[in-house]
Write a protein that holds these residues in place. Sequence first.
Motif, mmCIF file in Angstrom:
data_model
loop_
_atom_site.group_PDB
_atom_site.id
_atom_site.type_symbol
_atom_site.label_atom_id
_atom_site.label_comp_id
_atom_site.label_asym_id
_atom_site.label_seq_id
_atom_site.Cartn_x
_atom_site.Cartn_y
_atom_site.Cartn_z
ATOM 1 N N PHE A 12 0.866 -1.149 0.117
ATOM 2 C CA PHE A 12 0.064 0.011 0.012
ATOM 3 C C PHE A 12 1.055 1.223 -0.251
ATOM 4 N N LEU A 13 0.379 2.286 -0.710
ATOM 5 C CA LEU A 13 1.074 3.655 -0.586
ATOM 6 C C LEU A 13 -0.221 4.695 -0.361
ATOM 7 N N THR A 14 0.379 5.457 0.757
ATOM 8 C CA THR A 14 -0.761 6.327 1.292
ATOM 9 C C THR A 14 -0.039 7.590 1.557
ATOM 10 N N GLY A 15 -0.550 8.703 1.500
ATOM 11 C CA GLY A 15 -0.254 10.136 2.273
ATOM 12 C C GLY A 15 -1.133 10.306 3.525
ATOM 13 N N HIS A 16 -2.172 9.274 3.660
ATOM 14 C CA HIS A 16 -3.134 9.547 4.539
ATOM 15 C C HIS A 16 -3.511 8.416 5.558
ATOM 16 N N GLY A 17 -2.366 7.486 5.915
ATOM 17 C CA GLY A 17 -2.591 6.506 6.695
ATOM 18 C C GLY A 17 -2.451 6.867 8.095
ATOM 19 N N ASP A 18 -3.325 5.712 8.874
ATOM 20 C CA ASP A 18 -3.263 5.805 10.250
ATOM 21 C C ASP A 18 -2.877 4.587 10.869
ATOM 22 N N ILE A 19 -2.377 4.502 11.948
ATOM 23 C CA ILE A 19 -1.964 3.257 12.678
ATOM 24 C C ILE A 19 -3.214 1.995 12.693
ATOM 25 N N PRO A 20 -4.359 2.238 13.123
ATOM 26 C CA PRO A 20 -5.308 1.304 12.920
ATOM 27 C C PRO A 20 -5.537 0.709 11.614
ATOM 28 N N MET A 21 -5.289 1.732 10.330
ATOM 29 C CA MET A 21 -5.378 1.032 9.062
ATOM 30 C C MET A 21 -4.235 0.197 8.662
ATOM 31 N N VAL A 22 -3.059 0.709 8.921
ATOM 32 C CA VAL A 22 -1.867 -0.222 8.742
ATOM 33 C C VAL A 22 -2.233 -1.363 9.607
ATOM 34 N N VAL A 23 -2.374 -1.430 10.757
ATOM 35 C CA VAL A 23 -2.624 -2.681 11.360
ATOM 36 C C VAL A 23 -3.502 -3.457 10.817
ATOM 37 N N ASP A 24 -4.628 -2.988 10.399
ATOM 38 C CA ASP A 24 -5.529 -3.910 9.786
ATOM 39 C C ASP A 24 -5.311 -4.555 8.571
ATOM 40 N N ALA A 25 -4.380 -3.651 7.642
ATOM 41 C CA ALA A 25 -3.950 -3.996 6.405
ATOM 42 C C ALA A 25 -2.961 -5.356 6.740
ATOM 43 N N LEU A 26 -2.155 -5.117 7.522
ATOM 44 C CA LEU A 26 -1.023 -6.098 7.763
ATOM 45 C C LEU A 26 -1.796 -7.425 8.447
ATOM 46 N N LYS A 27 -2.657 -7.258 9.182
ATOM 47 C CA LYS A 27 -3.453 -8.575 9.651
ATOM 48 C C LYS A 27 -3.954 -9.205 8.550
ATOM 49 N N LYS A 28 -4.530 -8.717 7.594
ATOM 50 C CA LYS A 28 -4.850 -9.311 6.489
ATOM 51 C C LYS A 28 -4.111 -9.828 5.285
ATOM 52 N N GLY A 29 -2.755 -9.793 5.978
ATOM 53 C CA GLY A 29 -1.710 -10.351 4.826
ATOM 54 C C GLY A 29 -0.984 -9.195 4.087
ATOM 55 N N ALA A 30 -1.142 -8.074 4.051
ATOM 56 C CA ALA A 30 -0.516 -7.107 3.169
ATOM 57 C C ALA A 30 0.870 -7.235 3.423
ATOM 58 N N PHE A 31 1.715 -7.013 2.410
ATOM 59 C CA PHE A 31 3.268 -7.180 2.535
ATOM 60 C C PHE A 31 3.841 -5.992 3.138
ATOM 61 N N ASP A 32 3.229 -4.771 2.970
ATOM 62 C CA ASP A 32 3.884 -3.745 3.313
ATOM 63 C C ASP A 32 3.069 -2.464 3.124
ATOM 64 N N PHE A 33 3.200 -1.425 3.897
ATOM 65 C CA PHE A 33 2.291 -0.173 3.903
ATOM 66 C C PHE A 33 3.534 1.012 3.939
ATOM 67 N N LEU A 34 3.597 1.808 2.864
ATOM 68 C CA LEU A 34 4.698 2.779 2.593
ATOM 69 C C LEU A 34 3.960 4.149 2.646
ATOM 70 N N GLU A 35 4.605 4.991 3.248
ATOM 71 C CA GLU A 35 4.010 6.526 3.291
ATOM 72 C C GLU A 35 4.474 7.372 2.117
ATOM 73 N N LYS A 36 3.671 8.088 1.435
ATOM 74 C CA LYS A 36 4.123 9.146 0.647
ATOM 75 C C LYS A 36 4.599 10.303 1.311
ATOM 76 N N PRO A 37 5.843 11.039 1.124
ATOM 77 C CA PRO A 37 6.486 10.661 0.075
ATOM 78 C C PRO A 37 7.434 9.537 0.275
#
Length: 137
Positions: free
Chosen positions: A87-112
Amino acid sequence: MTSDGSIYLVDDDPGVRDALAFLMRSRGLPVRAFDSGPALLAALDAETPASGPPRGVFLLDVRMEPMTGTRLHDELLARQLRNPVLFLTGHGDIPMVVDALKKGAFDFLEKPYSDNALADRIALASGVAEARRILKG
């Protein structure tokens, strides 16, 4: 990345999408760019099952219309697609990241993001995808 895997890039901002696609191609990484989640899903529907499940990784923006990147991830999981998702985002928050990773996301990267760091993470995710494919035989 092997020649039979792609980066499935989904971003609704044409400038960002074009820049990311250029970056990937400049590193020799095959990329298929889509302007929305529904466009990616339609392309996958048109290809599967004739060509089998897609090989490669998904690079998804979080904030998109009409379908967010996190909702698109849910749709990919519902289709039993377990490819690495970044995932790429400029508007992520911790609960969003945790949820994505729990569902198996490989990584969560912030813009820039650093071009090199992004390309390295995609290359690593691509290697994981290929190893999973080989292990499944």
